[in-house]
Motif scaffolding. Structure first.
Motif, PDB file in Angstrom:
ATOM      1  N   SER A   1      52.755  45.429  36.107  1.00 54.42           N
ATOM      2  CA  SER A   1      51.095  44.956  34.858  1.00 54.42           C
ATOM      3  C   SER A   1      49.974  45.035  36.312  1.00 54.42           C
ATOM      4  O   SER A   1      50.999  44.729  37.220  1.00 54.42           O
ATOM      5  N   GLY A   2      49.046  44.510  36.257  1.00 56.00           N
ATOM      6  CA  GLY A   2      48.030  44.527  37.378  1.00 56.00           C
ATOM      7  C   GLY A   2      48.750  43.477  38.655  1.00 56.00           C
ATOM      8  O   GLY A   2      48.774  44.179  40.306  1.00 56.00           O
ATOM      9  N   MET A   3      48.667  42.426  37.691  1.00 55.43           N
ATOM     10  CA  MET A   3      48.980  41.352  39.466  1.00 55.43           C
ATOM     11  C   MET A   3      50.705  41.556  39.654  1.00 55.43           C
ATOM     12  O   MET A   3      50.528  41.474  40.704  1.00 55.43           O
TER      13      MET A   3
ATOM     14  N   TYR B   1      38.455  39.451  41.224  1.00 54.28           N
ATOM     15  CA  TYR B   1      39.246  39.170  40.207  1.00 54.28           C
ATOM     16  C   TYR B   1      40.323  37.659  39.838  1.00 54.28           C
ATOM     17  O   TYR B   1      41.085  37.687  41.464  1.00 54.28           O
TER      18      TYR B   1
ATOM     19  N   GLU C   1      37.231  45.122  46.338  1.00 52.35           N
ATOM     20  CA  GLU C   1      37.225  45.649  45.178  1.00 52.35           C
ATOM     21  C   GLU C   1      35.649  45.726  44.733  1.00 52.35           C
ATOM     22  O   GLU C   1      35.378  44.962  45.429  1.00 52.35           O
TER      23      GLU C   1
ATOM     24  N   ASN D   1      34.719  42.908  39.801  1.00 52.98           N
ATOM     25  CA  ASN D   1      34.970  42.427  38.259  1.00 52.98           C
ATOM     26  C   ASN D   1      34.866  40.553  38.801  1.00 52.98           C
ATOM     27  O   ASN D   1      35.783  39.945  39.376  1.00 52.98           O
TER      28      ASN D   1
ATOM     29  N   ASP E   1      41.574  47.247  44.868  1.00 56.14           N
ATOM     30  CA  ASP E   1      41.534  47.277  43.676  1.00 56.14           C
ATOM     31  C   ASP E   1      40.446  48.363  42.865  1.00 56.14           C
ATOM     32  O   ASP E   1      39.025  47.604  42.979  1.00 56.14           O
TER      33      ASP E   1
ATOM     34  N   THR F   1      40.337  49.064  39.542  1.00 57.68           N
ATOM     35  CA  THR F   1      40.661  48.830  38.271  1.00 57.68           C
ATOM     36  C   THR F   1      39.621  49.265  37.663  1.00 57.68           C
ATOM     37  O   THR F   1      39.618  50.103  36.349  1.00 57.68           O
TER      38      THR F   1
ATOM     39  N   SER G   1      45.544  47.448  38.174  1.00 57.09           N
ATOM     40  CA  SER G   1      45.365  47.100  36.364  1.00 57.09           C
ATOM     41  C   SER G   1      45.294  48.236  35.750  1.00 57.09           C
ATOM     42  O   SER G   1      43.628  48.485  35.316  1.00 57.09           O
TER      43      SER G   1
ATOM     44  N   THR H   1      46.452  48.340  32.713  1.00 58.02           N
ATOM     45  CA  THR H   1      45.717  47.202  31.375  1.00 58.02           C
ATOM     46  C   THR H   1      44.488  48.251  30.582  1.00 58.02           C
ATOM     47  O   THR H   1      44.382  47.675  29.705  1.00 58.02           O
ATOM     48  N   LYS H   2      43.503  47.986  31.800  1.00 56.50           N
ATOM     49  CA  LYS H   2      42.419  48.425  30.937  1.00 56.50           C
ATOM     50  C   LYS H   2      42.085  50.059  30.781  1.00 56.50           C
ATOM     51  O   LYS H   2      42.523  50.318  29.996  1.00 56.50           O
TER      52      LYS H   2
ATOM     53  N   LEU I   1      50.544  45.933  28.562  1.00 59.27           N
ATOM     54  CA  LEU I   1      50.126  45.661  30.434  1.00 59.27           C
ATOM     55  C   LEU I   1      50.790  47.013  30.618  1.00 59.27           C
ATOM     56  O   LEU I   1      51.864  46.994  30.819  1.00 59.27           O
ATOM     57  N   MET I   2      50.338  47.285  31.937  1.00 62.59           N
ATOM     58  CA  MET I   2      50.618  48.388  32.981  1.00 62.59           C
ATOM     59  C   MET I   2      49.716  48.075  33.965  1.00 62.59           C
ATOM     60  O   MET I   2      48.613  47.547  34.030  1.00 62.59           O
TER      61      MET I   2
ATOM     62  N   PHE J   1      38.589  44.702  29.654  1.00 61.81           N
ATOM     63  CA  PHE J   1      37.721  45.915  29.339  1.00 61.81           C
ATOM     64  C   PHE J   1      39.108  47.367  29.474  1.00 61.81           C
ATOM     65  O   PHE J   1      39.683  47.134  29.568  1.00 61.81           O
TER      66      PHE J   1
HETATM   67  C1  PLP Z   1      42.457  42.516  34.936  1.00 61.12           C
HETATM   68  C2  PLP Z   1      42.682  43.306  36.504  1.00 61.12           C
HETATM   69  C3  PLP Z   1      43.582  42.395  36.947  1.00 61.12           C
HETATM   70  C4  PLP Z   1      45.266  42.182  37.017  1.00 61.12           C
HETATM   71  O1  PLP Z   1      46.209  42.858  35.621  1.00 61.12           O
HETATM   72  P1  PLP Z   1      46.516  42.653  34.461  1.00 61.12           P
HETATM   73  O2  PLP Z   1      47.352  43.833  33.779  1.00 61.12           O
HETATM   74  O3  PLP Z   1      46.166  41.562  33.766  1.00 61.12           O
HETATM   75  O4  PLP Z   1      47.742  41.970  35.474  1.00 61.12           O
HETATM   76  C5  PLP Z   1      43.539  42.947  38.850  1.00 61.12           C
HETATM   77  N1  PLP Z   1      42.727  43.058  39.029  1.00 61.12           N
HETATM   78  C6  PLP Z   1      41.269  43.749  37.975  1.00 61.12           C
HETATM   79  C7  PLP Z   1      40.170  43.961  38.544  1.00 61.12           C
HETATM   80  C8  PLP Z   1      41.573  43.091  36.743  1.00 61.12           C
HETATM   81  O5  PLP Z   1      40.497  43.735  36.236  1.00 61.12           O
END
Ligand code: PLP
Length: 363
Positions: free
Chosen positions: A71-73, A97, A138, A142, A167, A169, A189, A191-192, A201-202, A320
């Motif tokens: 996941s991103g985290m 974030y 970032e 976000n 970051d 993302t 992340s 995931t987005k 999630l990734m 998103f």
């Molecule tokens: C969603 C997000 C994360 C965390 O990612 P996950 O995949 O939900 O763990 C980190 N940084 C930003 C900017 C994000 O939008």
């Protein structure tokens, strides 16, 4: 792949050379143990060919060594634990974030870090990087969609002996390549928008330094927080259309921003892709293209609720970058923003449909 354009790199990245009788595209490899004997993989926590295929594709786009995390985290926490020592100073975005700040203050409290929180647009005063181990930026942030100058801040961070991470993302590697702008590390992340279908999630970390990549792989192997091969394969499948999806999302964001600019119910509209945005000139210099995420404010929480109720195409969801347009009222998650502040993620619907729906939903 580096000689090709973005669309080509998304479609072909990480896929094997053609060989007669082999599958056009390899499927996911689920093995926990492998047959021992050769130099190849031996156990699924330490290595997996499905990870390596996607890491090769994303690493090519980022311009570094990519380490995939679930996941991103997981990407953020693995990086921070690998780089930070007890008592280190760390610079974080105060408007980025929210879970990153929670991680640092709660989960990493035992490190007794000197955390310096600075808003993305600054001011970045003299001496902010003195004695700092790691600077995390970032941009676009976000949820505020503010922008900071990666190249200038990387230079200052390096002069102070700090590592600089971004970051990425919101931008994705098609929108911005922080490693090419001087950053040492990219976290994201996936995931987005990178995976973009709101069904998994990734995350990943990409770095320029091969030794740091090795440390991150070791941290992944020993922490045991590993991506599932099936999700990994789905991300690789989704990456093939990233270029197409981003184009439609950016077109839709541009159309919506134009339609909402003078709307009486809308305030605080921000999207770095529009020439009248305060961050546009800087974003233009360091970004390669725009994405589909913008933000604005309605009067209050009830107005946002009413907007979602009246819309046929836009749903409330806290993510998103997906195919479907979504809206997220960020104050409900504790972001330091007004009650009526929304982050809008333009999906891949037809622009005319989306604009008409959003305007009727606003009344
Ligand atoms: C969603 C997000 C994360 C965390 O990612 P996950 O995949 O939900 O763990 C980190 N940084 C930003 C900017 C994000 O939008």
């Amino acid at each position: 792949m580096a000689l090709f354009g973005d669309g080509t790199r998304c479609v072909h990245g990480g896929h094997p050379e053609p060989a007669g009788g082999t599958p056009l595209l390899p499927g996911p490899v689920f093995a926990a143990p492998y047959h021992l004997g050769a130099d190849g993989d031996f156990y699924g926590r330490a290595g997996n060919p499905t990870w390596r295929a996607l890491e090769s594709a994303i690493g090519d786009l980022d311009g570094g060594h990519c380490v995939l995390l679930p996941s991103g985290m997981a990407a953020t926490s693995t990086l921070l634990r690998a780089v930070l020592r007890v008592g280190d100073a760390l610079v974080l975005p105060s408007d980025g974030y929210y879970a990153t700040r929670q991680l640092v203050h709660d989960e990493l409290a035992e490190l007794r870090l000197d955390v310096r929180e600075i808003p993305t647009p600054g001011p970045w005063d003299d001496g902010v990087f003195d004695g700092v181990r790691l600077v995390l930026l970032e941009t676009p942030s976000n949820p505020g969609l503010d922008v900071c100058d990666i190249a200038a801040l990387a230079e200052r961070a390096h002069a102070a002996g700090a590592l600089l991470a971004v970051d990425n993302t919101t931008a994705t590697p098609l929108g911005q390549r922080p490693l090419e702008l001087g950053a040492d590390i990219v976290i994201a992340s996936d995931t987005k928008a990178l995976s973009g279908h709101s069904d998994l999630l990734m995350g990943h970390v990409s770095v320029r330094d091969a030794d740091l990549a090795e440390r991150l792989v070791r941290a992944r192997t020993l922490s045991g927080a590993i991506p599932g091969p099936f999700e990994t394969w789905l991300v690789h499948r989704s990456l093939g259309t990233l270029d197409l999806r981003l184009s439609r999302q950016a077109d839709n964001a541009a159309a919506l921003v134009a339609a909402l600019r003078d709307h009486p119910a809308v305030r605080g509209l921000r999207w770095p892709g529009t020439p009248d945005d305060p961050a546009h000139d800087l974003a233009r210099r360091q970004m390669r293209r725009w994405g589909g995420v913008f933000r604005f404010e309605l009067a209050d929480a009830a107005a946002v609720e009413e907007f979602v109720r009246r819309s046929r195409l836009v749903v409330a969801a806290t993510s998103f970058g997906g195919l479907h347009s979504t809206v997220d009222r960020r104050a409900q998650w504790g972001d330091p923003v007004p009650e009526g502040f929304v982050r809008f993620s333009a999906g891949c619907e037809d622009s005319e449909d989306l604009v008409a729906d959003v305007l009727q939903a606003l009344g």
